[in-house]
Design an enzyme around this catalytic site. Structure first.
Site, PDB file in Angstrom:
ATOM      1  N   GLY A  23       0.774  -1.217  -0.027  1.00 32.65           N
ATOM      2  CA  GLY A  23       0.058  -0.070  -0.134  1.00 32.65           C
ATOM      3  C   GLY A  23       0.943   1.083  -0.035  1.00 32.65           C
ATOM      4  O   GLY A  23       0.336   2.273   0.547  1.00 32.65           O
ATOM      5  N   ASP A  75      -1.595  -8.166  -6.223  1.00 32.51           N
ATOM      6  CA  ASP A  75      -2.959  -8.464  -5.977  1.00 32.51           C
ATOM      7  C   ASP A  75      -3.006  -9.134  -4.568  1.00 32.51           C
ATOM      8  O   ASP A  75      -2.318 -10.367  -4.340  1.00 32.51           O
ATOM      9  CB  ASP A  75      -3.514  -9.308  -7.126  1.00 32.51           C
ATOM     10  CG  ASP A  75      -4.864  -9.819  -6.911  1.00 32.51           C
ATOM     11  OD1 ASP A  75      -5.405  -9.438  -5.667  1.00 32.51           O
ATOM     12  OD2 ASP A  75      -5.622 -10.088  -7.648  1.00 32.51           O
ATOM     13  N   LYS A 176     -11.503  -5.133   8.969  1.00 31.02           N
ATOM     14  CA  LYS A 176     -10.167  -4.802  10.015  1.00 31.02           C
ATOM     15  C   LYS A 176     -10.281  -5.563  11.207  1.00 31.02           C
ATOM     16  O   LYS A 176      -9.063  -6.155  11.770  1.00 31.02           O
ATOM     17  CB  LYS A 176     -10.142  -3.342  10.107  1.00 31.02           C
ATOM     18  CG  LYS A 176     -10.146  -2.525   9.026  1.00 31.02           C
ATOM     19  CD  LYS A 176      -8.853  -2.577   7.945  1.00 31.02           C
ATOM     20  CE  LYS A 176      -7.529  -2.193   8.869  1.00 31.02           C
ATOM     21  NZ  LYS A 176      -6.446  -2.241   7.675  1.00 31.02           N
ATOM     22  N   PRO A 199      -4.276   3.064  14.351  1.00 35.37           N
ATOM     23  CA  PRO A 199      -4.788   4.539  14.464  1.00 35.37           C
ATOM     24  C   PRO A 199      -6.169   4.781  14.035  1.00 35.37           C
ATOM     25  O   PRO A 199      -6.763   3.982  13.556  1.00 35.37           O
ATOM     26  CB  PRO A 199      -3.868   4.914  13.015  1.00 35.37           C
ATOM     27  CG  PRO A 199      -3.823   3.860  12.192  1.00 35.37           C
ATOM     28  CD  PRO A 199      -3.786   2.484  13.205  1.00 35.37           C
TER      29      PRO A 199
END
Length: 298
Positions: A23, A75, A176, A199
């Site tokens: 990312g 991917d 998540k 975060p």
């Protein structure tokens, strides 16, 4: 041994070593890549589409990118593509995860890529001999937790109520939470050292050419949708602070909370609670100071 492949005595990347950032083209990822390059590291940064200049141009423009940055198209569901990016790295920061607010197919668009993608990254890291992985989870994996005592400070023992999140159709929170739980299980079973960060709302100046999810939410405060945030309190942190404090986490933990042997949850030191109104004032003030700094430098 080549300097770019050097490791510290504890087996974790020394300055000048190779670090993989999944990312890497995103808002937080870009700041982390920049910080690592500035400190002399070589970086393997992953993107979704290497032909998309919106993902790559701002990374190529970073100081040191010409000689110490390699971009890899991956991917999250394709393990071989992830192996190629992690091969040769001594540290891994896993940030890549889909963020879709509204979805007609949460299982395919969010849950599977988040959970299986995280497990693929951990598997590739383990098989490549990486000493420690830093997983960027989210506060969305910790709340809502209706059973958490109102007078107790939220800590690493708090998990979001997945069934409640499903009822609320808060699929990002579901993704998540499930991904982080799967990561902890993998680390315990495979003996991989794992650090997890949670975060909340991330703000700060942009390196990317597009608006990130946190700023999209912030812009809602300026619109009619602001009423949805009434009475809420948010956890916020500044992007540049995170990029500067995260790299030491592969070699040591600041304020570690042990969940299992060899694994840690880490609470950012530079985070604070703030109401939406104060957040609006703070952010406008910070953006003004950033604009003033840029104009002065120019």
């Amino acid at each position: 041994m080549d300097d770019a492949m050097a490791t510290a005595g504890d087996g974790h990347p020394a300055r000048g070593g190779v670090v993989c950032v999944t990312g890497g083209s995103g808002f937080i990822g870009s700041w982390l890549v920049r910080y690592l390059l500035d400190r002399g590291y070589s970086v393997h940064a992953t993107v979704r589409n290497i032909q998309d200049e919106g993902e790559t141009m701002h990374l190529h423009a970073l100081d040191g990118a010409g000689t110490r940055l390699r971009l890899f198209q991956i991917d999250l569901l394709d393990l071989p593509s992830i192996r190629a990016a992690i091969e040769g790295a001594q540290g891994v920061f896993h940030l890549a995860s889909p963020l879709i607010v509204q979805t007609q197919d949460p299982e395919t668009e969010l849950l599977e890529p988040a959970v299986k993608g995280t497990l693929n990254v951990l598997r590739a890291a383990k098989d490549s001999g990486v000493g420690r992985v830093v997983l960027v989870s989210s506060k969305a994996a910790m709340v809502p937790n209706p059973n958490w005592p109102a007078d107790k400070v939220l800590d690493e023992d708090s998990w979001a109520d997945v069934e409640l999140l499903r009822k609320l159709e808060h699929w990002y929170g579901v993704s998540k939470t499930l991904a982080e739980k799967a990561a902890w299980d993998f680390a315990a079973e495979e003996g991989l050292q794992l650090v997890v960060l949670n975060p909340g709302l991330v703000l700060g100046p942009f390196l990317t050419p597009s608006v990130n999810a946190s700023l999209n939410w912030f812009l809602q405060l300026l619109s009619e949708q602001a009423s949805q945030a009434k009475g809420l309190t948010w956890t916020c942190t500044w992007a540049t602070w995170m990029s500067e404090t995260w790299p030491p986490l592969w070699s040591r933990c600041t304020r570690p909370h042990h969940r299992r042997d060899g694994t840690y949850a880490w609470s950012p030191l530079n985070a604070w609670l703030i109401s939406p109104t104060k957040l609006l004032i703070f952010t406008l003030n910070s953006l003004f100071r950033e604009l003033w700094r840029i104009n002065k430098a120019g």
